[in-house]
Design an enzyme around this catalytic site. Structure first.
Site, PDB file in Angstrom:
ATOM      1  CE1 TYR A  85      -4.116   1.886   0.319  1.00 38.57           C
ATOM      2  CE2 TYR A  85      -2.662   3.393   1.488  1.00 38.57           C
ATOM      3  CZ  TYR A  85      -3.849   3.142   0.839  1.00 38.57           C
ATOM      4  OH  TYR A  85      -4.769   4.136   0.703  1.00 38.57           O
ATOM      5  CG  PHE A 137      -7.186  17.854 -24.514  1.00 37.87           C
ATOM      6  CD1 PHE A 137      -7.319  17.347 -25.791  1.00 37.87           C
ATOM      7  CD2 PHE A 137      -7.478  17.039 -23.442  1.00 37.87           C
ATOM      8  CE1 PHE A 137      -7.750  16.038 -25.995  1.00 37.87           C
ATOM      9  CE2 PHE A 137      -7.905  15.727 -23.637  1.00 37.87           C
ATOM     10  CZ  PHE A 137      -8.037  15.224 -24.917  1.00 37.87           C
ATOM     11  CB  THR A 138     -12.036  17.510 -24.181  1.00 36.57           C
ATOM     12  OG1 THR A 138     -11.118  16.412 -24.106  1.00 36.57           O
ATOM     13  CG2 THR A 138     -12.420  17.727 -25.644  1.00 36.57           C
ATOM     14  CG  ASP A 228      -1.148  18.109 -21.566  1.00 36.72           C
ATOM     15  OD1 ASP A 228      -0.519  17.033 -21.569  1.00 36.72           O
ATOM     16  OD2 ASP A 228      -2.373  18.179 -21.755  1.00 36.72           O
ATOM     17  CE  LYS A 271      -3.711  10.597 -24.501  1.00 36.26           C
ATOM     18  NZ  LYS A 271      -4.561  10.625 -23.308  1.00 36.26           N
ATOM     19  NE  ARG A 395     -11.659  15.328 -30.050  1.00 39.20           N
ATOM     20  CZ  ARG A 395     -11.555  14.868 -28.793  1.00 39.20           C
ATOM     21  NH1 ARG A 395     -10.373  14.594 -28.271  1.00 39.20           N
ATOM     22  NH2 ARG A 395     -12.608  14.680 -28.052  1.00 39.20           N
ATOM     23  CG  PHE A 462     -16.342  14.424 -26.984  1.00 36.19           C
ATOM     24  CD1 PHE A 462     -16.188  15.515 -26.153  1.00 36.19           C
ATOM     25  CD2 PHE A 462     -15.460  13.365 -26.862  1.00 36.19           C
ATOM     26  CE1 PHE A 462     -15.171  15.559 -25.207  1.00 36.19           C
ATOM     27  CE2 PHE A 462     -14.438  13.397 -25.924  1.00 36.19           C
ATOM     28  CZ  PHE A 462     -14.296  14.501 -25.092  1.00 36.19           C
TER      29      PHE A 462
HETATM   30  N1  F0G Z   1      -3.928  16.093 -22.253  1.00 39.03           N
HETATM   31  C1  F0G Z   1      -3.927  15.768 -23.557  1.00 39.03           C
HETATM   32  C2  F0G Z   1      -3.165  16.607 -24.523  1.00 39.03           C
HETATM   33  C3  F0G Z   1      -4.625  14.642 -23.974  1.00 39.03           C
HETATM   34  O1  F0G Z   1      -4.612  14.322 -25.267  1.00 39.03           O
HETATM   35  C4  F0G Z   1      -5.335  13.868 -23.026  1.00 39.03           C
HETATM   36  C5  F0G Z   1      -6.104  12.703 -23.428  1.00 39.03           C
HETATM   37  C6  F0G Z   1      -5.315  14.257 -21.696  1.00 39.03           C
HETATM   38  C7  F0G Z   1      -4.592  15.374 -21.344  1.00 39.03           C
HETATM   39  C8  F0G Z   1      -6.082  13.503 -20.627  1.00 39.03           C
HETATM   40  O2  F0G Z   1      -5.460  12.314 -20.340  1.00 39.03           O
HETATM   41  O3  F0G Z   1      -7.044  10.525 -21.104  1.00 39.03           O
HETATM   42  O4  F0G Z   1      -5.167  10.017 -19.534  1.00 39.03           O
HETATM   43  O5  F0G Z   1      -7.119  11.309 -18.764  1.00 39.03           O
HETATM   44  N2  F0G Z   1      -6.382  12.460 -24.616  1.00 39.03           N
HETATM   45  C9  F0G Z   1      -7.049  11.285 -25.147  1.00 39.03           C
HETATM   46  C10 F0G Z   1      -7.198  11.422 -26.615  1.00 39.03           C
HETATM   47  C11 F0G Z   1      -8.286  10.900 -24.454  1.00 39.03           C
HETATM   48  O6  F0G Z   1      -7.821  10.533 -27.215  1.00 39.03           O
HETATM   49  O7  F0G Z   1      -6.703  12.390 -27.210  1.00 39.03           O
HETATM   50  P1  F0G Z   1      -6.252  10.966 -19.908  1.00 39.03           P
END
Ligand code: F0G
Length: 470
Positions: A85, A137-138, A228, A271, A395, A462
């Site tokens: 843990y 970014f979303t 990021d 990624k 997108r 989305f």
């Molecule tokens: N920042 C960027 C630039 C991203 O592309 C993503 C995720 C995140 C943060 C969030 O990270 O998914 O690990 O919580 N992008 C994915 C995509 C979902 O398909 O582009 P996460």
């Protein structure tokens, strides 16, 4: 034939190709479906590719997130998970890898990128703050807004033009940052939200000169620069190829220098770091770290695992080292370019220049007869699936969501369909099949009528929105 004559032979042919720096040890069969099966699957999924079952998908280009193939070394590392843990040895391996390759001092693991975005936003943003960033970014923006901040896009204007060819189309416009500082005051800007290769702009990179200039502008004003780092390794390749003075530096050296101009980073390890799950936060400032590791316990888990199993942290630590190898990055981005160059040759409209992780089809030019109100990007993703079972992602206006103040659609200039290439998963032959399916949709483009949204979720719509063809 001697090694020497082999080498000369290559030169006589005038071609020196890149190839994947790995061979395949284990395979996973793909399922091929009929058009009738795909139509039924689309109807069931509300014409939203996020809602299609992976079992009904042939080549899955929905995302490069968590879809990488791990190496044999990473799988071996999974067996070395220390599932204690507290104080798991794998945490210390992860910490050491981040310190070595990204250069930050203090590390907090999280279950994935958005877990890290949540914590950093809660710790650094106060209600009424303003956060300038190089295109939204979303999930990043969602967390900044939930913490009471307002996001401002300060990317250069050309990033919103899919046809503008520039080496560093992810750069920030310093004039736009200064205007926000003048308008709201530096004390209302906790940090600059800088992404390495800008996802929504088409995977476009940021130059070293740009991050240096941002640092010089912000440091005297007490504004932090937060990175990021999700696809920062890919960004490093563009710097190596395109920026003066970096051709002879390794990806690892470039990454370390870039991060040195920032105060910390959040990361979706799914990624660049070549794992199926995981994320992390890293900062240099002790006080911020103290708050982060306090808060991580509330939302993710203890500060030495942050929602991850020990084995996950081990796989990330190994993945980080593999990800910064020059031959890996060259072949990863090389594969994306191979697909993009085929489409460009066939005059199919895509975002130029070709970015690091994906090809973005320009749905506005693909379907010039469809208005943004009938969701051209979403339509294209649906028709591509119908043609061949290839899964992509919208997108555009659906991803952009609604303005929290007015309730209207946000209308992004870019209306795109993303073909995202997982790392170390598909071969060049798969890329040929993808290109040919896109071409088939392009040839039949006049038949597309667009979609109507019949269900709209409140957050990040989305992912779960449902549509009907018009
Ligand atoms: N920042 C960027 C630039 C991203 O592309 C993503 C995720 C995140 C943060 C969030 O990270 O998914 O690990 O919580 N992008 C994915 C995509 C979902 O398909 O582009 P996460």
């Amino acid at each position: 034939m001697s090694g020497d004559s082999l080498h000369t032979m290559g030169q006589q042919h005038g071609r020196r190709s890149w190839a994947e720096p790995w061979k395949i040890k284990m395979v996973e069969p793909l399922k091929i479906t009929t058009r009738e099966q795909r139509l039924a699957a689309l109807d069931e999924a509300g014409w939203n590719t996020f809602l299609i079952k992976s079992d009904d998908t042939y080549i899955d280009l929905l995302t490069d997130s968590g879809t990488s193939a791990m190496s044999d070394r990473q799988w071996a590392g999974m067996m070395l998970g220390d599932e204690s843990y507290a104080g798991s040895r794998n945490f210390y391996h992860l910490e050491a890898a981040i310190q070595k390759f990204y250069g930050y001092k203090h590390i907090v693991p999280t279950h994935q990128g958005r877990g890290a975005e949540h914590l950093i936003s809660q710790v650094m943003i106060k209600a009424g703050d303003h956060i300038p960033g190089n295109m939204y970014f979303t999930t990043t923006r969602e967390h900044q807004e939930m913490a009471g901040g307002t996001f401002h896009d300060v990317i250069i204007d050309e990033a919103h033009d899919p046809q503008a060819i520039l080496p560093f189309k992810g750069n920030m416009d310093l004039g736009k940052i200064k205007a926000i500082i003048d308008q709201f005051g530096a004390d209302k800007i906790p940090y600059i939200s800088l992404a390495g290769t800008v996802n929504m702009a088409g995977g476009q990179p940021v130059s070293m000169a740009n991050v240096r200039a941002i640092r010089e502008l912000c440091e005297p004003l007490g504004i932090k620069v937060m990175l990021d780092a999700t696809r920062m390794v890919e960004n490093a390749l563009f710097i190596q190829e395109r920026e003066e003075g970096y051709a002879d530096k390794s990806i690892a050296q470039i990454l370390l220098e870039f991060c040195s101009y920032t105060d910390g980073a959040w990361m979706s390890a799914k990624k660049d770091n070549l794992v199926n799950i995981g994320g992390w936060l890293a900062v240099n400032d002790w006080d911020t770290f103290e708050e982060l590791r306090n808060l991580v316990v509330v939302f993710e888990g203890l500060h030495t695992y942050g929602g991850l199993a020990g084995r996950d942290m081990e796989a990330i630590a190994i993945g980080i080292e593999e990800a910064v190898q020059d031959d890996h990055v060259r072949s990863r981005v090389g594969q994306v370019r191979y697909l993009g160059e085929l489409l460009t040759e066939w005059d199919i409209p895509i975002v130029q220049p070709i970015g690091g992780h994906a090809i973005f089809l320009d749905a506005k030019r693909f379907y010039p007869h469809l208005s943004q109100d009938v969701y051209p990007g979403q339509t294209l993703a649906a028709y591509l699936y119908l043609d061949s079972g290839i899964r992509s992602m919208e997108r555009g206006i659906v991803s952009a969501g609604r303005d929290p103040k007015t309730g209207d659609h946000k209308r992004p200039k870019l209306e795109l369909t993303r073909l995202t290439i997982p790392r170390r998963v598909y071969t060049q032959a798969h890329m040929d099949v993808v290109a040919e399916s896109v071409k088939a949709c392009f040839d039949a483009r006049e038949e597309a009528r667009g979609l109507e949204m019949v269900y709209e979720p409140k957050y990040l719509r989305f992912f779960q929105a449902r549509f009907k063809p018009l």
